[in-house]
Design a protein around this motif. Structure first.
Motif, PDB file in Angstrom:
ATOM      1  N   ILE A   9       0.839  -1.205   0.000  1.00  0.00           N
ATOM      2  CA  ILE A   9       0.000   0.000   0.000  1.00  0.00           C
ATOM      3  C   ILE A   9       0.872   1.254   0.000  1.00  0.00           C
ATOM      4  CG2 ILE A   9      -1.752   1.306   1.245  1.00  0.00           C
ATOM      5  CD1 ILE A   9      -3.137  -1.094   0.619  1.00  0.00           C
ATOM      6  N   LEU A  10       1.831   1.294   0.939  1.00  0.00           N
ATOM      7  CA  LEU A  10       2.632   2.505   1.110  1.00  0.00           C
ATOM      8  C   LEU A  10       3.342   2.935  -0.181  1.00  0.00           C
ATOM      9  CD1 LEU A  10       2.853   4.338   3.502  1.00  0.00           C
ATOM     10  CD2 LEU A  10       5.002   3.249   4.118  1.00  0.00           C
ATOM     11  N   PRO A  11       3.991   2.005  -0.908  1.00  0.00           N
ATOM     12  CA  PRO A  11       4.644   2.447  -2.140  1.00  0.00           C
ATOM     13  C   PRO A  11       3.662   3.048  -3.138  1.00  0.00           C
ATOM     14  CG  PRO A  11       5.383   0.264  -1.538  1.00  0.00           C
ATOM     15  CD  PRO A  11       4.248   0.589  -0.631  1.00  0.00           C
ATOM     16  N   GLN A  12       2.416   2.559  -3.099  1.00  0.00           N
ATOM     17  CA  GLN A  12       1.421   3.080  -4.038  1.00  0.00           C
ATOM     18  C   GLN A  12       0.945   4.482  -3.669  1.00  0.00           C
ATOM     19  OE1 GLN A  12      -0.066   1.665  -6.907  1.00  0.00           O
ATOM     20  NE2 GLN A  12       1.764   0.417  -6.737  1.00  0.00           N
ATOM     21  N   VAL A  13       0.813   4.749  -2.382  1.00  0.00           N
ATOM     22  CA  VAL A  13       0.380   6.091  -1.971  1.00  0.00           C
ATOM     23  C   VAL A  13       1.552   7.061  -1.948  1.00  0.00           C
ATOM     24  CG1 VAL A  13      -1.774   6.332  -0.749  1.00  0.00           C
ATOM     25  CG2 VAL A  13      -0.032   4.907   0.223  1.00  0.00           C
ATOM     26  N   GLY A  14       2.772   6.526  -2.132  1.00  0.00           N
ATOM     27  CA  GLY A  14       3.980   7.353  -2.068  1.00  0.00           C
ATOM     28  C   GLY A  14       3.896   8.668  -2.827  1.00  0.00           C
ATOM     29  N   PRO A  15       3.623   8.632  -4.144  1.00  0.00           N
ATOM     30  CA  PRO A  15       3.587   9.887  -4.904  1.00  0.00           C
ATOM     31  C   PRO A  15       2.580  10.877  -4.332  1.00  0.00           C
ATOM     32  CG  PRO A  15       3.466   8.011  -6.372  1.00  0.00           C
ATOM     33  CD  PRO A  15       3.382   7.461  -4.994  1.00  0.00           C
ATOM     34  N   LEU A  16       1.425  10.358  -3.920  1.00  0.00           N
ATOM     35  CA  LEU A  16       0.398  11.216  -3.339  1.00  0.00           C
ATOM     36  C   LEU A  16       0.928  11.871  -2.068  1.00  0.00           C
ATOM     37  CD1 LEU A  16      -2.451  11.752  -4.235  1.00  0.00           C
ATOM     38  CD2 LEU A  16      -3.240  10.092  -2.566  1.00  0.00           C
ATOM     39  N   LEU A  17       1.682  11.096  -1.280  1.00  0.00           N
ATOM     40  CA  LEU A  17       2.247  11.634  -0.040  1.00  0.00           C
ATOM     41  C   LEU A  17       3.290  12.700  -0.354  1.00  0.00           C
ATOM     42  CD1 LEU A  17       2.673   8.561   2.294  1.00  0.00           C
ATOM     43  CD2 LEU A  17       0.979  10.368   2.403  1.00  0.00           C
ATOM     44  N   VAL A  18       4.086  12.469  -1.394  1.00  0.00           N
ATOM     45  CA  VAL A  18       5.078  13.488  -1.776  1.00  0.00           C
ATOM     46  C   VAL A  18       4.351  14.779  -2.129  1.00  0.00           C
ATOM     47  CG1 VAL A  18       6.804  14.129  -3.479  1.00  0.00           C
ATOM     48  CG2 VAL A  18       6.777  11.826  -2.561  1.00  0.00           C
ATOM     49  N   ALA A  19       3.310  14.653  -2.983  1.00  0.00           N
ATOM     50  CA  ALA A  19       2.566  15.840  -3.385  1.00  0.00           C
ATOM     51  C   ALA A  19       1.973  16.530  -2.175  1.00  0.00           C
ATOM     52  CB  ALA A  19       1.462  15.455  -4.372  1.00  0.00           C
ATOM     53  N   SER A  20       1.378  15.753  -1.294  1.00  0.00           N
ATOM     54  CA  SER A  20       0.688  16.410  -0.192  1.00  0.00           C
ATOM     55  C   SER A  20       1.689  16.949   0.831  1.00  0.00           C
ATOM     56  CB  SER A  20      -0.386  15.486   0.363  1.00  0.00           C
ATOM     57  OG  SER A  20      -0.115  15.023   1.592  1.00  0.00           O
ATOM     58  N   ALA A  21       2.883  16.328   0.937  1.00  0.00           N
ATOM     59  CA  ALA A  21       3.917  16.882   1.816  1.00  0.00           C
ATOM     60  C   ALA A  21       4.384  18.234   1.298  1.00  0.00           C
ATOM     61  CB  ALA A  21       5.097  15.931   1.910  1.00  0.00           C
ATOM     62  N   VAL A  22       4.591  18.301  -0.017  1.00  0.00           N
ATOM     63  CA  VAL A  22       5.077  19.552  -0.596  1.00  0.00           C
ATOM     64  C   VAL A  22       4.027  20.648  -0.422  1.00  0.00           C
ATOM     65  CG1 VAL A  22       5.825  20.647  -2.717  1.00  0.00           C
ATOM     66  CG2 VAL A  22       6.556  18.354  -2.215  1.00  0.00           C
ATOM     67  N   LEU A  23       2.746  20.282  -0.605  1.00  0.00           N
ATOM     68  CA  LEU A  23       1.689  21.279  -0.413  1.00  0.00           C
ATOM     69  C   LEU A  23       1.541  21.643   1.063  1.00  0.00           C
ATOM     70  CD1 LEU A  23      -0.975  19.976  -2.942  1.00  0.00           C
ATOM     71  CD2 LEU A  23       0.548  21.920  -3.196  1.00  0.00           C
ATOM     72  N   ALA A  24       1.818  20.665   1.950  1.00  0.00           N
ATOM     73  CA  ALA A  24       1.721  20.956   3.387  1.00  0.00           C
ATOM     74  C   ALA A  24       2.781  21.965   3.808  1.00  0.00           C
ATOM     75  CB  ALA A  24       1.864  19.671   4.198  1.00  0.00           C
ATOM     76  N   ILE A  25       3.948  21.938   3.140  1.00  0.00           N
ATOM     77  CA  ILE A  25       4.994  22.916   3.466  1.00  0.00           C
ATOM     78  C   ILE A  25       4.461  24.332   3.238  1.00  0.00           C
ATOM     79  CG2 ILE A  25       7.274  23.778   2.822  1.00  0.00           C
ATOM     80  CD1 ILE A  25       8.027  20.942   2.047  1.00  0.00           C
ATOM     81  N   THR A  26       3.707  24.516   2.143  1.00  0.00           N
ATOM     82  CA  THR A  26       3.178  25.862   1.870  1.00  0.00           C
ATOM     83  C   THR A  26       2.277  26.315   3.017  1.00  0.00           C
ATOM     84  OG1 THR A  26       1.168  25.192   0.722  1.00  0.00           O
ATOM     85  CG2 THR A  26       3.144  25.391  -0.611  1.00  0.00           C
ATOM     86  N   VAL A  27       1.372  25.433   3.430  1.00  0.00           N
ATOM     87  CA  VAL A  27       0.441  25.824   4.492  1.00  0.00           C
ATOM     88  C   VAL A  27       1.190  26.080   5.790  1.00  0.00           C
ATOM     89  CG1 VAL A  27      -1.684  25.214   5.664  1.00  0.00           C
ATOM     90  CG2 VAL A  27      -1.286  24.385   3.377  1.00  0.00           C
ATOM     91  N   ALA A  28       2.192  25.223   6.075  1.00  0.00           N
ATOM     92  CA  ALA A  28       2.940  25.374   7.322  1.00  0.00           C
ATOM     93  C   ALA A  28       3.679  26.714   7.346  1.00  0.00           C
ATOM     94  CB  ALA A  28       3.926  24.223   7.478  1.00  0.00           C
ATOM     95  N   ILE A  29       4.290  27.069   6.227  1.00  0.00           N
ATOM     96  CA  ILE A  29       5.036  28.338   6.209  1.00  0.00           C
ATOM     97  C   ILE A  29       4.079  29.521   6.307  1.00  0.00           C
ATOM     98  CG2 ILE A  29       6.468  29.803   4.730  1.00  0.00           C
ATOM     99  CD1 ILE A  29       8.106  27.396   4.080  1.00  0.00           C
ATOM    100  N   PHE A  30       2.943  29.423   5.623  1.00  0.00           N
ATOM    101  CA  PHE A  30       1.911  30.467   5.762  1.00  0.00           C
ATOM    102  C   PHE A  30       1.520  30.634   7.226  1.00  0.00           C
ATOM    103  CE2 PHE A  30      -0.062  30.579   1.327  1.00  0.00           C
ATOM    104  CZ  PHE A  30       0.430  31.840   1.124  1.00  0.00           C
ATOM    105  N   ASN A  31       1.236  29.499   7.877  1.00  0.00           N
ATOM    106  CA  ASN A  31       0.784  29.573   9.262  1.00  0.00           C
ATOM    107  C   ASN A  31       1.878  30.098  10.168  1.00  0.00           C
ATOM    108  OD1 ASN A  31      -1.799  28.719   8.777  1.00  0.00           O
ATOM    109  ND2 ASN A  31      -1.276  26.566   8.979  1.00  0.00           N
ATOM    110  N   GLU A  32       3.129  29.727   9.871  1.00  0.00           N
ATOM    111  CA  GLU A  32       4.237  30.229  10.687  1.00  0.00           C
ATOM    112  C   GLU A  32       4.294  31.756  10.571  1.00  0.00           C
ATOM    113  OE1 GLU A  32       7.885  31.783  11.929  1.00  0.00           O
ATOM    114  OE2 GLU A  32       7.514  31.628   9.800  1.00  0.00           O
TER     115      GLU A  32
END
Lengths: 320, 315
Positions: free
Chosen positions: B203-226
């Motif tokens: 399962i994990l290898p399959q969701v991997g790309p999605l996790l990469v995308a959502s991690a990168v997008l999460a960085i934007t939100v985190a920096i905004f919130n910071e």
């Protein structure tokens, strides 16, 4: 699942969320190091007897369950406590602030949604053209700027041209109602503009991808094969179905609206609920902070509930 | 009578496709630009102690001195070189953004995978919790928690990380739910594999790309919130971040003196990093979304050929 049961479920969820927020609010401020009493009783010559008397007065000597019930009872009678900083009931303070926030935020949000939908559709139907690239990249750029940065830039750009702080001119006396209206409107331009710039970009990007998804559907191909005009296909086929994600988008953007409004009110000294929250943070005015959190949560939950109802109206299939 | 299931040699192909998507995405200019910006910012912030022309704590020029050859980006209210400030602030802001995003992805992925994989009442309970977190205005909760907890960088990271995982949890759950119905997962279950092994290996290898995308997008939100929390005075007052640079500039009259150079560099740094993350993250998400591959209302005349994907990938 039937329609009625869907509506009941959503209503139940909304009520439950408010209740969870209320309880969380209670717990959060009880785990604080030191209670309200340690603050108030920190006066010269404070005796243990004073502390005890204060504890009794605020009901802090009772078991936690009694305190919780007392807190709930207070809430239902509109008693959110007394603000530390101006000694007024928190509820009255918050209602006044909310009245100032509402016009600015609602005008800004509505304009941002309209602009976002227009820009999003415009670039979706012209996918891959120069116009699409320009408007999409511009939207990404505006999305990327922090709200406070956009606000400060507008302040510097329009310094002296437009009023930069407050609801209205505090020194104007004897204005006609029309002049007063104009004065208030002028004060609203910069905050509303900042809110539009902050929100439109995300809306435009979501509308664009939502429209792109519908443009790949077979019924669009069919409509086109029937020889319908572009405008007709866009408005009555693609947009109608793209509306669903757009409603979700508006509901999910509520968080962004709230945070944008707080920052904007701080920058433009707008005496609204965000500014009240900010002042409460600076002065460690916990009753105001608690009340502000609660009222914003309730408003957001209610708006989400309304979005759910609109969603249901647009697409009755959601009950399945 | 038992007939043996046909074993198709092509079954491995669909399984690798996820990671190939990310490699394929990099051929698109927007994704490449996004990743480039992300890499450049990471490199600069790693090297920032050596790149800083002046100290970021000690005054080296006049108050609000405009940009000059000696001080490329001018000076702030305390006579501190803005370029040095932005370089050091970048390091701290990116640290906050990356760690908060890591916390978010950890929580979001765990909840999403457990919820989607096990289903049933676990799914119901977890999704109900997610719904609550989704509805509650996060920035206000962050303000309240940060105010109660006291200003510190670690608190800001934890508060941001713990409150914004809902989006990841939902998309991961949706993906895992559909993966669970795939034939190869059913085969692995039939072979007697344990839950942990299935999740970890299949399962994990399959969701991997999605996790990469959502991690990168999460960085934007985190920096905004910071930046937002710092602007409201809830970050560590001694730390230099892009958020506190803007906060100091605003609270110390950079706006009324017209000292735009005290604000603009930090604002643009945030904007460029967020643009980079957004372009990269979005491209991966779009590439994973098959519905975006066809458009019947394309301005480029009548075409039934897909807009994206040629040859074998074409839809």
């Amino acid at each position: 699942m039937g329609r009625a049961s869907y509506l009941w479920k959503r209503t139940g969820f909304a009520l439950m969320t408010v209740f969870v927020a209320i309880t969380f609010n209670f717990i959060l401020f009880r785990v604080l190091p030191g209670s309200a009493i340690t603050r108030i009783s920190r006066v010269p010559n404070a005796s243990p007897a004073l502390k005890k008397a204060l504890e009794e007065q605020f009901g802090l000597d009772r078991p936690i369950w009694d305190q919780y019930l007392l807190y709930l009872k207070g809430l239902f009678t509109g008693n959110l406590g007394i603000s530390y900083s101006n000694r007024q009931p928190v509820f009255d303070n918050l209602m006044e602030a909310f009245g100032n926030t509402l016009p600015m935020v609602s005008i800004g949000t509505i304009l941002a949604i309209i602009l976002g939908i227009a820009v999003g559709i415009h670039s979706a139907v012209r996918r891959g053209t120069v116009a699409d690239h320009v408007s999409t990249n511009l939207a990404v750029l505006f999305y990327a700027f922090p709200t406070q940065f956009l606000g400060m830039m507008l302040l510097i750009l329009f310094a002296g041209v437009l009023p930069s702080a407050g609801l209205h001119d505090p020194f104007a006396i004897g204005m006609t109602p029309w002049e007063e209206f104009l004065d208030r409107a002028k004060h609203m331009i910069l905050p509303v503009l900042t809110l539009i710039l902050t929100l439109y970009a995300e809306n435009a990007l979501i509308v664009r991808s939502s429209m792109l998804e519908t443009l790949g559907e077979d019924y669009v191909l069919t409509a086109r094969a029937k020889g319908l005009s572009r405008g007709k296909i866009i408005s009555s086929y693609a947009l109608r179905n793209a509306m669903l994600p757009i409603v979700t988008m508006v509901a999910l953007a509520l968080g962004a609206i709230v945070s944008g409004a707080i920052l904007i009110e701080v920058i433009f000294s707008w005496p609204g609920i965000g500014r009240a929250l900010y002042d409460a943070v600076l002065q460690r005015d916990y009753p105001m902070l608690q009340g502000g959190f609660l009222i914003i949560t309730v408003v957001v939950v209610v708006l989400n509930y309304i979005a759910d109802l609109i969603y249901f109206k647009l697409d009755p299939r959601v009950v399945d | 009578m038992i007939t043996p299931l046909p074993v198709s040699p092509a079954s491995g192909e669909t399984r690798r496709s996820g990671w190939l998507t990310i490699l394929g995405v990099l051929r698109e200019p927007t994704a490449a630009i996004g990743l480039g910006i992300l890499a450049l910012f990471s490199l600069i912030s790693l090297l920032s102690p050596w790149l800083k022309p002046y100290s970021s704590r000690v005054a080296s020029c006049a108050v609000f001195e405009p940009p000059s050859p000696a001080h490329w980006l001018g000076c702030d209210d305390g006579g501190i070189d803005v370029l040095s400030l932005v370089l050091e602030g970048g390091q701290v802001s990116m640290y906050v953004g990356f760690t908060a995003a890591a916390i978010t992805i950890g929580i979001g992925a765990t909840i999403g995978i457990v919820s989607g994989y096990f289903g049933g009442w676990i799914d119901t309970v977890l999704m109900r919790i997610t719904d609550y977190f989704l509805v509650i205005p996060q920035i206000v909760l962050m303000i309240v928690v940060a105010a109660v907890w006291g200003p510190s960088l670690e608190h800001v990271i934890v508060v941001i990380g713990v409150l914004m995982w809902t989006y990841t949890a939902r998309i991961v759950r949706a993906q895992v739910k559909s993966l669970r119905e795939r034939i190869y997962i059913k085969r692995v279950i039939a072979l007697g594999s344990g839950h942990l092994r299935i999740i970890w290996r299949h399962i994990l290898p399959q969701v991997g790309p999605l996790l990469v995308a959502s991690a990168v997008l999460a960085i934007t939100v985190a920096i905004f919130n910071e930046t937002a929390l710092a602007f409201l005075g809830l970050s560590d007052p001694t730390a230099i971040t892009w958020g506190t640079i803007m906060e100091h500039a605003f609270n110390r009259a950079a706006v009324s003196t017209g000292a735009w150079w005290a604000i603009v560099p930090a604002g643009f740094a945030v904007a460029f990093l967020i643009m980079g993350c957004y372009l990269f993250g979005r491209s991966i998400e779009d590439a994973l979304n098959p519905r975006l591959k066809v458009s019947y209302l394309s301005p480029f005349g009548w075409q039934l050929r897909p807009l994206v994907g040629r040859g074998k990938d074409a839809l």
